[in-house]
Design a protein around this motif. Structure first.
Motif, PDB file in Angstrom:
ATOM      1  N   GLN A  24       0.859  -1.185   0.000  1.00  0.00           N
ATOM      2  CA  GLN A  24       0.000   0.000   0.000  1.00  0.00           C
ATOM      3  C   GLN A  24       0.895   1.234   0.000  1.00  0.00           C
ATOM      4  O   GLN A  24       1.942   1.253   0.651  1.00  0.00           O
TER       5      GLN A  24
ATOM      6  N   LYS B 173       0.818   5.108   1.156  1.00  0.00           N
ATOM      7  CA  LYS B 173       0.062   6.018   2.009  1.00  0.00           C
ATOM      8  C   LYS B 173       0.737   7.381   1.991  1.00  0.00           C
ATOM      9  O   LYS B 173       1.961   7.474   2.059  1.00  0.00           O
TER      10      LYS B 173
ATOM     11  N   GLY C 154       0.672  11.642   3.318  1.00  0.00           N
ATOM     12  CA  GLY C 154       0.219  12.575   4.341  1.00  0.00           C
ATOM     13  C   GLY C 154       1.183  13.727   4.483  1.00  0.00           C
ATOM     14  O   GLY C 154       2.271  13.740   3.899  1.00  0.00           O
TER      15      GLY C 154
ATOM     16  N   LEU D 122      -1.445   9.398   7.673  1.00  0.00           N
ATOM     17  CA  LEU D 122      -1.049   8.773   6.411  1.00  0.00           C
ATOM     18  C   LEU D 122      -2.214   7.923   5.898  1.00  0.00           C
ATOM     19  O   LEU D 122      -2.637   6.975   6.576  1.00  0.00           O
ATOM     20  N   HIS D 123      -2.708   8.247   4.718  1.00  0.00           N
ATOM     21  CA  HIS D 123      -3.894   7.584   4.171  1.00  0.00           C
ATOM     22  C   HIS D 123      -3.544   6.885   2.856  1.00  0.00           C
ATOM     23  O   HIS D 123      -2.754   7.390   2.053  1.00  0.00           O
ATOM     24  N   GLU D 124      -4.171   5.736   2.648  1.00  0.00           N
ATOM     25  CA  GLU D 124      -3.880   4.937   1.449  1.00  0.00           C
ATOM     26  C   GLU D 124      -4.285   5.690   0.182  1.00  0.00           C
ATOM     27  O   GLU D 124      -5.399   6.200   0.073  1.00  0.00           O
ATOM     28  N   VAL D 125      -3.375   5.715  -0.792  1.00  0.00           N
ATOM     29  CA  VAL D 125      -3.641   6.368  -2.075  1.00  0.00           C
ATOM     30  C   VAL D 125      -3.427   5.423  -3.255  1.00  0.00           C
ATOM     31  O   VAL D 125      -3.789   5.759  -4.394  1.00  0.00           O
TER      32      VAL D 125
ATOM     33  N   SER E 161      -2.332   0.877  -4.283  1.00  0.00           N
ATOM     34  CA  SER E 161      -1.971  -0.450  -3.785  1.00  0.00           C
ATOM     35  C   SER E 161      -1.569  -1.346  -4.949  1.00  0.00           C
ATOM     36  O   SER E 161      -1.905  -1.072  -6.107  1.00  0.00           O
TER      37      SER E 161
ATOM     38  N   TRP F 182       4.177   0.588   2.341  1.00  0.00           N
ATOM     39  CA  TRP F 182       3.739  -0.248   3.452  1.00  0.00           C
ATOM     40  C   TRP F 182       3.462  -1.669   2.962  1.00  0.00           C
ATOM     41  O   TRP F 182       2.630  -1.875   2.083  1.00  0.00           O
TER      42      TRP F 182
ATOM     43  N   THR G 146       2.013  -5.328   3.544  1.00  0.00           N
ATOM     44  CA  THR G 146       1.080  -6.112   4.372  1.00  0.00           C
ATOM     45  C   THR G 146       1.247  -7.606   4.151  1.00  0.00           C
ATOM     46  O   THR G 146       0.783  -8.409   4.954  1.00  0.00           O
TER      47      THR G 146
END
Length: 213
Positions: free
Chosen positions: A147, A149, A151, A159-162, A164, A188, A190
């Motif tokens: 992902q 993220k 911010g 920090l927000h997902e933008v 993936s 990030w 996962t």
């Protein structure tokens, strides 16, 4: 000698004098002269002026996407900076060499051994910029779920997902759904790819962030 012709007088029979004619007309007798018809104003259809057409200005073209300078990189964990894997190697992901890079700690499963939800690398872009995509060199092993993220602070909550990508490997470009205006970009993980030694770990050998200022 010849008899003199009598001169015709104005009152001779069969000829009305002009005074009599005008008097008759005044008394309603005779044929009155037609008076000139009053001028009728001409009715010219007027065409309404067309409503002004609104002018549609063409928006200026978006600035060309280019590689953005990266001021720094830091290992990042669920608790933010200082809780990530192998922080001493974070800077190797943004140097000019593809042979060196950042690698996470190893885990027994692709889901980070169920020890934490993810691990990653935080990039500091120095100032707020518009981010379009990130080009990542992940090495030769496949299976990474990533992902991106973005911010304006390094706080995990900001920090927000933008974007993936799933099952990624090798050199991959991750495009943002819509361009993001941010100072920080977090890569990030996962799910981790196998490292070929029976364990699992993330790796970033090189990263380029593209966009414009």
């Amino acid at each position: 000698g010849h008899p003199k012709h009598s001169q015709a007088v104005a009152g001779a029979p069969g000829r009305a004098s002009s005074a009599q004619a005008s008097g008759a007309a005044a008394n309603g007798q005779g044929s009155p002269q037609a008076s000139a018809a009053p001028a009728t104003p001409s009715t010219v259809p007027t065409t309404p002026s067309p409503a002004p057409t609104p002018t549609h200005r063409t928006p200026p073209p978006a600035p060309a996407s280019q590689a953005l300078p990266i001021a720094g990189a830091a290992a990042f964990g669920p608790g933010g900076e200082g809780t990530g894997d192998t922080p001493q190697n974070a800077h190797l992901a943004i140097d000019s060499l593809y042979s060196t890079g950042w690698r996470s700690d190893w885990y027994t499963t692709a889901a980070l051994g169920n020890l934490k939800p993810g691990t990653g690398l935080l990039l500091d872009l120095g100032r707020r910029v518009t981010i379009n995509d990130a080009q990542l060199d992940l090495g030769g092993f496949s299976g990474a779920d990533i992902q991106l993220k973005a911010g304006n602070t390094a706080s995990p909550g900001d920090l927000h997902e933008v974007a993936s990508a799933n099952g990624a490997s090798g050199r991959v470009t991750v495009n943002l759904k819509t361009p993001a205006r941010a100072k920080y970009l977090l890569i990030w993980f996962t799910q981790l790819p196998s490292d070929g030694a029976g364990t699992y770990r993330a790796a970033i050998y090189h990263v380029i962030v593209r966009g414009h200022s």
